[in-house]
Enzyme design. Structure first.
Site, PDB file in Angstrom:
ATOM      1  N   ASP A 164       0.574  -0.909  -0.072  1.00 53.04           N
ATOM      2  CA  ASP A 164       0.108   0.021   0.056  1.00 53.04           C
ATOM      3  C   ASP A 164       0.850   0.996   0.097  1.00 53.04           C
ATOM      4  O   ASP A 164       2.018   1.071   0.136  1.00 53.04           O
ATOM      5  CB  ASP A 164      -1.123   0.000   1.209  1.00 53.04           C
ATOM      6  CG  ASP A 164      -2.024  -1.132   1.151  1.00 53.04           C
ATOM      7  OD1 ASP A 164      -2.064  -1.229  -0.145  1.00 53.04           O
ATOM      8  OD2 ASP A 164      -2.950  -1.247   2.140  1.00 53.04           O
ATOM      9  N   LYS A 206      -3.370   3.402  -2.567  1.00 54.90           N
ATOM     10  CA  LYS A 206      -3.659   4.632  -3.018  1.00 54.90           C
ATOM     11  C   LYS A 206      -3.809   5.743  -1.899  1.00 54.90           C
ATOM     12  O   LYS A 206      -3.827   5.347  -0.513  1.00 54.90           O
ATOM     13  CB  LYS A 206      -5.075   4.597  -3.627  1.00 54.90           C
ATOM     14  CG  LYS A 206      -6.308   4.687  -2.296  1.00 54.90           C
ATOM     15  CD  LYS A 206      -7.929   4.527  -3.202  1.00 54.90           C
ATOM     16  CE  LYS A 206      -8.127   5.840  -3.513  1.00 54.90           C
ATOM     17  NZ  LYS A 206      -8.610   6.751  -2.237  1.00 54.90           N
ATOM     18  N   MET A 215     -10.172   6.895   8.450  1.00 52.56           N
ATOM     19  CA  MET A 215     -10.261   7.637   7.238  1.00 52.56           C
ATOM     20  C   MET A 215     -11.369   8.650   7.253  1.00 52.56           C
ATOM     21  O   MET A 215     -12.153   8.607   6.386  1.00 52.56           O
ATOM     22  CB  MET A 215     -10.750   6.400   5.979  1.00 52.56           C
ATOM     23  CG  MET A 215      -9.374   5.588   5.785  1.00 52.56           C
ATOM     24  SD  MET A 215      -9.909   4.247   4.603  1.00 52.56           S
ATOM     25  CE  MET A 215     -10.844   3.287   5.881  1.00 52.56           C
TER      26      MET A 215
END
Length: 269
Positions: free
Chosen positions: A51, A73, A186
């Site tokens: 990642d 990402k 997040m």
């Protein structure tokens, strides 16, 4: 002596067989939080699909000659086709390679490890899970915020602040009614909306909140605020992802420690 014992531990780790995939947690960032099993996997892998937030020092622990394949990402980038990542792992495994899928934190905590595990199983690819230190709990610990503390909370809720669509939006009012601390992954880019939803759901605007950015890394940054003032405070103290947001009375212990132990203020700030 310590080196010999470590070598013995590594030798006793599971053998990474050709044609298999290991889903491995790299921990919150600092290489010191790697598990022994994760280190051994890096030393055996033929291909490492990693990642975006994996520390370069961790990648440098991989076996010389191992192929490194970027498969993550960052916020603002186009989404990675997760089906394509799984297809790549399956194809590499069918070539007889030892495939390491390396994820920040723990692959089974908002790391899509469950989805990838199912894809591998459906394709008949043998796999192993190597848990990692989950970023949410580690971020709190290094910021001297306990996940639980007697007489304050009896549970802690891990939730994602990301919603791909309105249909996937978390029921923030339901979480607010629990009266327990929230650890949000997040969530920073939507924190104003989330804070408003929690207040609308019954949480007091004065509820303490902490944003912990780049936890365990040299550029770690911490903002302590409240649900009602986080929007304003972020303008005063800009803070960027990757970040964990902690909401609840457990945040107050950090401030109490700062007041009781001013000698450690530099380390805790």
């Amino acid at each position: 002596m310590i080196g010999e014992r470590l070598e013995t531990m590594l030798d006793n780790c599971p053998v990474f067989e050709p044609g298999t995939v290991w889903l491995v947690g790299a921990g919150p960032g600092d290489p010191g939080y790697l598990t022994v099993n994760a280190l051994r996997a890096l030393q055996q892998a033929d291909a490492v699909l990693h990642d975006a937030l994996i520390d370069g020092r961790i990648l440098d622990l991989a076996r010389p000659g191992a192929e490194r394949i970027y498969s993550g990402k960052r916020a603002g980038e186009h989404a990675i086709d997760r089906d394509a990542v799984s297809a790549r792992m399956i194809a590499l495994a069918r070539q007889g390679r030892r495939v390491l899928r390396l994820k920040g934190g723990d692959p089974m905590v908002f790391g899509r490890g469950g989805e990838e595990m199912l894809n591998l199983a459906e394709a008949g690819i043998p796999f192993r899970i190597v848990p990692g230190v989950t970023a949410g709990l580690a971020a709190m610990a290094v910021a001297t915020i306990p996940a639980t503390i007697r007489d304050v909370n009896r549970a802690v809720v891990l939730a994602t602040g990301h919603a791909a669509s309105e249909a996937e939006e978390t029921d923030w009012a339901a979480l607010a009614r629990l009266g327990q601390p929230l650890v949000l992954y997040m969530a920073l880019r939507r924190i104003d909306r989330i804070a408003g939803a929690l207040i609308a759901g019954g949480m007091a605007a004065e509820t303490p909140l902490a944003v912990i950015s780049s936890a365990t890394r040299s550029d770690e940054d911490i903002l302590v605020s409240t649900l009602g003032t986080v929007s304003r405070d972020r303008k005063r103290h800009p803070i960027e992802p990757p970040a964990v947001v902690v909401v609840g009375e457990i945040v107050n212990l950090r401030q109490r420690l700062l007041s009781l132990a001013p000698a450690f203020a530099g380390a805790l700030a």
